[in-house]
Design a protein around this motif. Structure first.
Motif, mmCIF file in Angstrom:
data_model
loop_
_atom_site.group_PDB
_atom_site.id
_atom_site.type_symbol
_atom_site.label_atom_id
_atom_site.label_comp_id
_atom_site.label_asym_id
_atom_site.label_seq_id
_atom_site.Cartn_x
_atom_site.Cartn_y
_atom_site.Cartn_z
ATOM 1 N N TRP A 1 0.949 -1.340 -0.156
ATOM 2 C CA TRP A 1 -0.314 -0.098 -0.045
ATOM 3 C C TRP A 1 0.787 1.442 0.012
ATOM 4 N N GLN A 2 2.070 1.118 0.428
ATOM 5 C CA GLN A 2 2.977 2.432 0.203
ATOM 6 C C GLN A 2 3.435 2.713 -1.172
ATOM 7 N N ASP A 3 2.740 2.140 -2.178
ATOM 8 C CA ASP A 3 3.116 2.235 -3.459
ATOM 9 C C ASP A 3 2.091 2.344 -4.468
ATOM 10 N N GLY A 4 1.117 3.305 -4.571
ATOM 11 C CA GLY A 4 -0.049 3.515 -5.040
ATOM 12 C C GLY A 4 -0.063 3.890 -6.387
ATOM 13 N N ALA A 5 1.003 3.665 -7.118
ATOM 14 C CA ALA A 5 1.092 4.052 -8.588
ATOM 15 C C ALA A 5 -0.123 3.456 -9.603
ATOM 16 N N ASN A 6 -0.211 2.171 -9.183
ATOM 17 C CA ASN A 6 -1.106 1.444 -9.953
ATOM 18 C C ASN A 6 -2.498 1.302 -9.301
ATOM 19 N N SER A 7 -2.855 1.895 -8.386
ATOM 20 C CA SER A 7 -4.164 1.961 -7.766
ATOM 21 C C SER A 7 -5.027 3.158 -7.547
ATOM 22 N N ARG A 8 -6.243 3.135 -7.502
ATOM 23 C CA ARG A 8 -6.952 4.178 -7.522
ATOM 24 C C ARG A 8 -7.498 4.422 -5.863
ATOM 25 N N ALA A 9 -6.968 3.751 -4.938
ATOM 26 C CA ALA A 9 -7.343 3.581 -3.712
ATOM 27 C C ALA A 9 -6.627 4.721 -2.850
ATOM 28 N N SER A 10 -7.373 5.230 -1.957
ATOM 29 C CA SER A 10 -6.732 6.468 -1.046
ATOM 30 C C SER A 10 -5.893 5.693 0.076
ATOM 31 N N VAL A 11 -4.736 6.482 0.568
ATOM 32 C CA VAL A 11 -3.989 5.720 1.436
ATOM 33 C C VAL A 11 -3.469 6.907 2.395
ATOM 34 N N ILE A 12 -3.756 6.334 3.700
ATOM 35 C CA ILE A 12 -3.144 7.187 5.014
ATOM 36 C C ILE A 12 -2.337 6.461 5.492
ATOM 37 N N THR A 13 -0.980 6.687 5.439
ATOM 38 C CA THR A 13 0.202 5.923 5.763
ATOM 39 C C THR A 13 1.239 6.840 6.228
ATOM 40 N N ALA A 14 2.266 6.122 6.427
ATOM 41 C CA ALA A 14 3.619 6.993 7.132
ATOM 42 C C ALA A 14 4.765 6.594 6.267
ATOM 43 N N ARG A 15 5.427 7.679 5.866
ATOM 44 C CA ARG A 15 6.754 7.213 4.961
ATOM 45 C C ARG A 15 7.615 6.430 5.815
ATOM 46 N N PRO A 16 8.330 5.458 5.082
ATOM 47 C CA PRO A 16 9.088 4.654 6.003
ATOM 48 C C PRO A 16 10.159 5.335 6.540
ATOM 49 N N ALA A 17 10.758 6.188 6.079
ATOM 50 C CA ALA A 17 11.889 7.183 6.616
ATOM 51 C C ALA A 17 11.707 7.790 7.701
ATOM 52 N N ASP A 18 10.234 8.263 7.886
ATOM 53 C CA ASP A 18 10.073 9.456 8.748
ATOM 54 C C ASP A 18 8.474 9.200 9.001
ATOM 55 N N ALA A 19 8.202 8.232 9.987
ATOM 56 C CA ALA A 19 6.945 8.025 10.500
ATOM 57 C C ALA A 19 6.258 8.876 11.380
ATOM 58 N N SER A 20 7.032 10.223 11.531
ATOM 59 C CA SER A 20 6.302 11.448 12.315
ATOM 60 C C SER A 20 5.757 12.611 11.533
ATOM 61 N N THR A 21 6.157 12.477 10.595
ATOM 62 C CA THR A 21 5.820 13.769 9.548
ATOM 63 C C THR A 21 4.379 13.871 9.457
ATOM 64 N N ASP A 22 3.781 15.074 9.547
ATOM 65 C CA ASP A 22 2.355 15.258 9.468
ATOM 66 C C ASP A 22 1.570 14.594 8.335
ATOM 67 N N ALA A 23 0.520 14.449 8.497
ATOM 68 C CA ALA A 23 -0.689 14.002 7.451
ATOM 69 C C ALA A 23 -0.727 15.044 6.446
ATOM 70 N N GLN A 24 -0.888 14.925 5.148
ATOM 71 C CA GLN A 24 -1.002 16.069 4.190
ATOM 72 C C GLN A 24 -2.514 15.968 3.724
ATOM 73 N N ALA A 25 -2.616 16.154 2.496
ATOM 74 C CA ALA A 25 -3.872 16.434 1.746
ATOM 75 C C ALA A 25 -5.105 15.182 2.103
ATOM 76 N N PRO A 26 -6.367 15.693 2.182
ATOM 77 C CA PRO A 26 -7.302 14.832 2.305
ATOM 78 C C PRO A 26 -7.188 13.773 1.045
ATOM 79 N N PRO A 27 -7.464 12.197 1.486
ATOM 80 C CA PRO A 27 -7.246 11.195 0.405
ATOM 81 C C PRO A 27 -8.106 11.670 -0.866
ATOM 82 N N GLN A 28 -7.566 11.496 -1.976
ATOM 83 C CA GLN A 28 -8.259 11.446 -3.276
ATOM 84 C C GLN A 28 -7.784 10.206 -4.064
ATOM 85 N N ALA A 29 -8.554 9.991 -5.011
ATOM 86 C CA ALA A 29 -8.001 8.722 -6.028
ATOM 87 C C ALA A 29 -6.802 8.819 -6.705
#
Length: 294
Positions: free
Chosen positions: A260-288
């Motif tokens: 799920w950390q690579d959504g290049a071939n998916s229309r799903a929305s994902v709320i996840t953490a970057r592997p290198a920095d799990a503390s970074t703030d959430a960005q924009a609301p989910p979109q396809a």
């Protein structure tokens, strides 16, 4: 069904019960642990599908009405205007039917690094040393941590089925209705994740959420499985660092399965953490077609 319905799915030990405990703080929302409706749907379809006695005499339209009737009957006691979240891991594998029966419904799939899922289940197993949990069928499956983890990872078992079902949904043509929520971010920053969930399902934000005062437990259900504490939620949402109880080779085997950390071939929305920095703030609301990393 007079009320809105959405679905919670995902992997075990990945936050579905935690998410339900948070959502149910909203008086309009009704959410809980795994419901039997998914099993009812599977059983009914078995009775009316090809090869069954009644398959040839039940039309597709009748099947649709029967399935909608299951939901309407089961949730008939909920007040009009409520938003119902039905929880079952099967919904990830039933996304075409979900979208056909309830075109406005969304599926929220809770995920987690598979190695930590295995670690969490193994911890619960070791915490109940005088119980032969129903998670395993016989002594061969429960013999050692290696046999236990291998059993859980099979595609028709607790972890393997859930992981493959989410992956199917993630790359499906109905993936636009899917929101993937990473457990680490939900536990670390619920105040950032929950507004995104609300936006995805199209509901106004509820100001009364209290992430330090949750309440959820199902001791009778967990006792029947022989896994005490499986659905117990701590009062305060938090992610507590710890060392894994899995052997290093076993942990490494399951640690890089986070598709799920690579959504290049998916229309799903994902709320996840970057592997290198799990503390970074959430960005924009989910979109396809967009990963909403944090």
């Amino acid at each position: 069904m007079n009320n809105k319905i959405h679905f919670i799915s995902g992997m075990p030990r990945s936050g579905s019960t935690l998410l339900s405990a948070i959502l149910r703080q909203n008086p309009r929302f009704h959410a809980g642990m795994t419901s039997p409706v998914g099993a009812f749907v599977n059983s009914l379809l078995d009775q009316v599908s090809a090869g069954s006695e009644f398959g040839p005499v039940v039309t597709t339209a009748q099947r649709q009405r029967l399935l909608r009737g299951l939901f309407a009957s089961y949730y008939a006691d909920k007040p009009e205007g409520s938003v119902v979240f039905d929880t079952n891991r099967v919904w990830s594998a039933r996304l075409p039917a979900v979208r056909d029966l309830f075109p406005d419904a969304k599926v929220i799939a809770c995920v987690r690094n598979v190695a930590w899922v295995m670690d969490s289940i193994e911890r619960l197993y070791r915490a109940n040393p005088y119980e032969n949990t129903r998670l395993f069928n016989d002594a061969i499956e429960r013999n050692t941590v290696y046999s236990r983890v291998e059993t859980l990872s099979q595609r028709n078992r607790l972890v393997g089925f859930a992981w493959t079902a989410i992956k199917e949904a993630f790359y499906s043509e109905q993936a636009g209705a899917l929101l993937v929520v990473d457990y680490d971010l939900l536990a670390n920053a619920p105040d950032k994740v929950l507004p995104l969930v609300y936006q995805f399902i199209g509901e106004p934000w509820f100001e009364g959420h209290d992430f330090r005062n949750l309440a959820f437990d199902a001791p009778e259900f967990d006792s029947a499985l022989g896994v005490a504490g499986l659905h117990k939620v701590r009062p305060e949402v938090s992610l507590k660092p710890r060392r894994t109880v899995l052997p290093p080779d076993l942990f490494a085997q399951y640690t890089n399965m986070n598709f799920w950390q690579d959504g290049a071939n998916s229309r799903a929305s994902v709320i996840t953490a970057r592997p290198a920095d799990a503390s970074t703030d959430a960005q924009a609301p989910p979109q396809a077609k967009q990963d909403n990393n944090a």
